[in-house]
Enzyme design. Sequence first.
Site, PDB file in Angstrom:
ATOM      1  CE  LYS A  13      -1.845  -1.110   3.981  1.00  0.00           C
ATOM      2  NZ  LYS A  13      -1.455  -2.343   4.126  1.00  0.00           N
ATOM      3  NE  ARG A  88      -5.144  -0.921   9.620  1.00  0.00           N
ATOM      4  CZ  ARG A  88      -3.935  -0.565   8.650  1.00  0.00           C
ATOM      5  NH1 ARG A  88      -3.696   0.678   8.307  1.00  0.00           N
ATOM      6  NH2 ARG A  88      -2.949  -1.184   8.437  1.00  0.00           N
ATOM      7  NE  ARG A 127       7.584  -2.269   6.132  1.00  0.00           N
ATOM      8  CZ  ARG A 127       6.154  -2.637   6.143  1.00  0.00           C
ATOM      9  NH1 ARG A 127       5.445  -1.887   5.449  1.00  0.00           N
ATOM     10  NH2 ARG A 127       5.791  -3.042   7.272  1.00  0.00           N
ATOM     11  NE  ARG A 160       5.702  -0.405  10.039  1.00  0.00           N
ATOM     12  CZ  ARG A 160       4.803  -0.568   9.346  1.00  0.00           C
ATOM     13  NH1 ARG A 160       4.638   0.080   7.962  1.00  0.00           N
ATOM     14  NH2 ARG A 160       3.550  -1.044   9.440  1.00  0.00           N
ATOM     15  NE  ARG A 171       1.874  -5.141  10.806  1.00  0.00           N
ATOM     16  CZ  ARG A 171       2.876  -4.887  10.166  1.00  0.00           C
ATOM     17  NH1 ARG A 171       3.889  -5.107  10.911  1.00  0.00           N
ATOM     18  NH2 ARG A 171       3.058  -4.234   8.975  1.00  0.00           N
TER      19      ARG A 171
HETATM   20  P1  AP5 Z   1       4.984  -1.713   1.874  1.00  0.00           P
HETATM   21  O1  AP5 Z   1       4.645  -0.737   0.679  1.00  0.00           O
HETATM   22  O2  AP5 Z   1       5.625  -0.890   3.157  1.00  0.00           O
HETATM   23  O3  AP5 Z   1       3.462  -2.328   2.345  1.00  0.00           O
HETATM   24  P2  AP5 Z   1       2.186  -1.879   3.180  1.00  0.00           P
HETATM   25  O4  AP5 Z   1       1.102  -2.576   2.498  1.00  0.00           O
HETATM   26  O5  AP5 Z   1       2.170  -0.258   3.436  1.00  0.00           O
HETATM   27  O6  AP5 Z   1       2.439  -2.502   4.641  1.00  0.00           O
HETATM   28  P3  AP5 Z   1       2.303  -1.982   6.099  1.00  0.00           P
HETATM   29  O7  AP5 Z   1       3.112  -2.964   6.641  1.00  0.00           O
HETATM   30  O8  AP5 Z   1       2.776  -0.749   5.984  1.00  0.00           O
HETATM   31  O9  AP5 Z   1       0.860  -2.107   6.302  1.00  0.00           O
HETATM   32  P4  AP5 Z   1       0.073  -2.089   7.449  1.00  0.00           P
HETATM   33  O10 AP5 Z   1      -1.333  -2.064   7.166  1.00  0.00           O
HETATM   34  O11 AP5 Z   1       0.348  -3.226   8.466  1.00  0.00           O
HETATM   35  O12 AP5 Z   1       0.585  -0.808   8.272  1.00  0.00           O
HETATM   36  P5  AP5 Z   1       0.207   0.730   8.573  1.00  0.00           P
HETATM   37  O13 AP5 Z   1       1.129   1.586   8.845  1.00  0.00           O
HETATM   38  O14 AP5 Z   1      -0.667   1.051   7.777  1.00  0.00           O
HETATM   39  O15 AP5 Z   1       5.610  -2.990   1.530  1.00  0.00           O
HETATM   40  C1  AP5 Z   1       5.900  -3.999   2.486  1.00  0.00           C
HETATM   41  C2  AP5 Z   1       7.275  -4.492   1.889  1.00  0.00           C
HETATM   42  O16 AP5 Z   1       7.164  -5.295   0.648  1.00  0.00           O
HETATM   43  C3  AP5 Z   1       8.478  -3.570   1.707  1.00  0.00           C
HETATM   44  O17 AP5 Z   1       9.535  -4.109   2.208  1.00  0.00           O
HETATM   45  C4  AP5 Z   1       8.519  -3.316   0.136  1.00  0.00           C
HETATM   46  O18 AP5 Z   1       9.806  -2.937  -0.294  1.00  0.00           O
HETATM   47  C5  AP5 Z   1       7.924  -4.579  -0.427  1.00  0.00           C
HETATM   48  N1  AP5 Z   1       7.118  -4.484  -1.622  1.00  0.00           N
HETATM   49  C6  AP5 Z   1       6.293  -3.587  -2.019  1.00  0.00           C
HETATM   50  N2  AP5 Z   1       5.823  -3.777  -2.839  1.00  0.00           N
HETATM   51  C7  AP5 Z   1       6.377  -4.932  -3.521  1.00  0.00           C
HETATM   52  C8  AP5 Z   1       6.252  -5.601  -4.664  1.00  0.00           C
HETATM   53  N3  AP5 Z   1       5.343  -5.436  -5.600  1.00  0.00           N
HETATM   54  N4  AP5 Z   1       7.027  -6.736  -4.942  1.00  0.00           N
HETATM   55  C9  AP5 Z   1       7.915  -7.046  -3.932  1.00  0.00           C
HETATM   56  N5  AP5 Z   1       7.882  -6.484  -2.754  1.00  0.00           N
HETATM   57  C10 AP5 Z   1       7.223  -5.430  -2.632  1.00  0.00           C
HETATM   58  O19 AP5 Z   1      -0.435   0.420  10.107  1.00  0.00           O
HETATM   59  C11 AP5 Z   1       0.395   0.126  11.012  1.00  0.00           C
HETATM   60  C12 AP5 Z   1      -0.621   0.066  12.302  1.00  0.00           C
HETATM   61  O20 AP5 Z   1      -1.102   1.228  12.478  1.00  0.00           O
HETATM   62  C13 AP5 Z   1      -1.702  -0.940  12.329  1.00  0.00           C
HETATM   63  O21 AP5 Z   1      -1.317  -1.942  12.306  1.00  0.00           O
HETATM   64  C14 AP5 Z   1      -2.772  -0.247  13.172  1.00  0.00           C
HETATM   65  O22 AP5 Z   1      -2.402  -0.681  14.557  1.00  0.00           O
HETATM   66  C15 AP5 Z   1      -2.346   1.053  13.120  1.00  0.00           C
HETATM   67  N6  AP5 Z   1      -3.488   1.664  11.981  1.00  0.00           N
HETATM   68  C16 AP5 Z   1      -3.111   2.324  11.034  1.00  0.00           C
HETATM   69  N7  AP5 Z   1      -4.192   2.801  10.624  1.00  0.00           N
HETATM   70  C17 AP5 Z   1      -5.326   2.359  11.234  1.00  0.00           C
HETATM   71  C18 AP5 Z   1      -6.806   2.603  11.021  1.00  0.00           C
HETATM   72  N8  AP5 Z   1      -7.062   3.323   9.901  1.00  0.00           N
HETATM   73  N9  AP5 Z   1      -7.360   2.320  12.083  1.00  0.00           N
HETATM   74  C19 AP5 Z   1      -6.895   1.682  13.262  1.00  0.00           C
HETATM   75  N10 AP5 Z   1      -5.600   1.471  13.370  1.00  0.00           N
HETATM   76  C20 AP5 Z   1      -4.674   1.811  12.408  1.00  0.00           C
HETATM   77 MG    MG Z   2       2.457   1.111   4.740  1.00  0.00          MG
END
Ligand code: AP5
Ligand code: MG
Length: 222
Positions: A13, A88, A127, A160, A171
Amino acid sequence: MVIIMLGAPGTGKGTVSGMLSDKLNIPQVSTGDIFRKHISEQTELGKLANSYISQGKLVPDDVTINLVKDRLQQDDVQEGVILDGFPRTVKQAEALDNMLNNLNRKVSLTVNLTTPEKELIERVVNRRICPKCKTVYNLILNPPHNENICDNCGNELVKREDDNESTFKGRLNTYIQETSPLVNYYENQEKLFSAVVSQSINKMGKDVTQDVLEYIKKKHIT
Ligand code: AP5
Ligand code: MG
């Protein structure tokens, strides 16, 4: 234009949002990044958020909804925004519809990314992110040119705290139980564009970004 990025942790994402943000020239708003900033600054919100994030749970809806409500009032997102990680839950999605309605706006498109589970964990534990410009790297798939240094801005990369195997499993479960119903929510509104992001079919974030841009053009999405 309001674009939502949906997908399990590690699907890409953040990576795809960053590329879309450059191409469409609209900001990316990541609720995860906002919470991580508060955690690093040790604010009250940061302390609260960390108690959930460290367990792989969602931060409560009312807290997150208020945060996004404030963010959507700011000047830089009036022409368009990419919401990375919000909504979410169905409650958040309904709140977003209300917020946008009050601003005479609506969701333009939801990009739903899927990746085979065994690839996800590998991506997440390898990552590294740039805390300054938010560029995402992967030590195996997409490494920086100089070890641990951001290609883009020269800052030192970090890992992270929630990118370990046990928190990742939490997660993923949270995603399946609380977030995946949003796929139907947006499909029913005919606002869903789904894409598989996987090495197994040689589709990386770059390819998916291109597919999304073509879809936006073809469907005249504004
Ligand atoms: P990356 O692009 O970083 O993936 P991502 O989908 O953004 O993964 P996240 O871990 O950030 O998602 P998340 O939903 O757990 O975390 P968030 O910060 O939103 O890519 C991942 C890896 O893959 C990287 O190493 C990249 O290089 C590689 N990659 C990417 N694309 C690729 C490809 N095509 N091919 C190969 N490799 C690739 O949320 C964190 C926490 O915050 C949550 O757990 C929750 O507790 C809280 N939170 C956030 N938003 C909310 C909400 N709306 N409501 C409640 N709690 C929330
Ligand atoms: Mg992310």
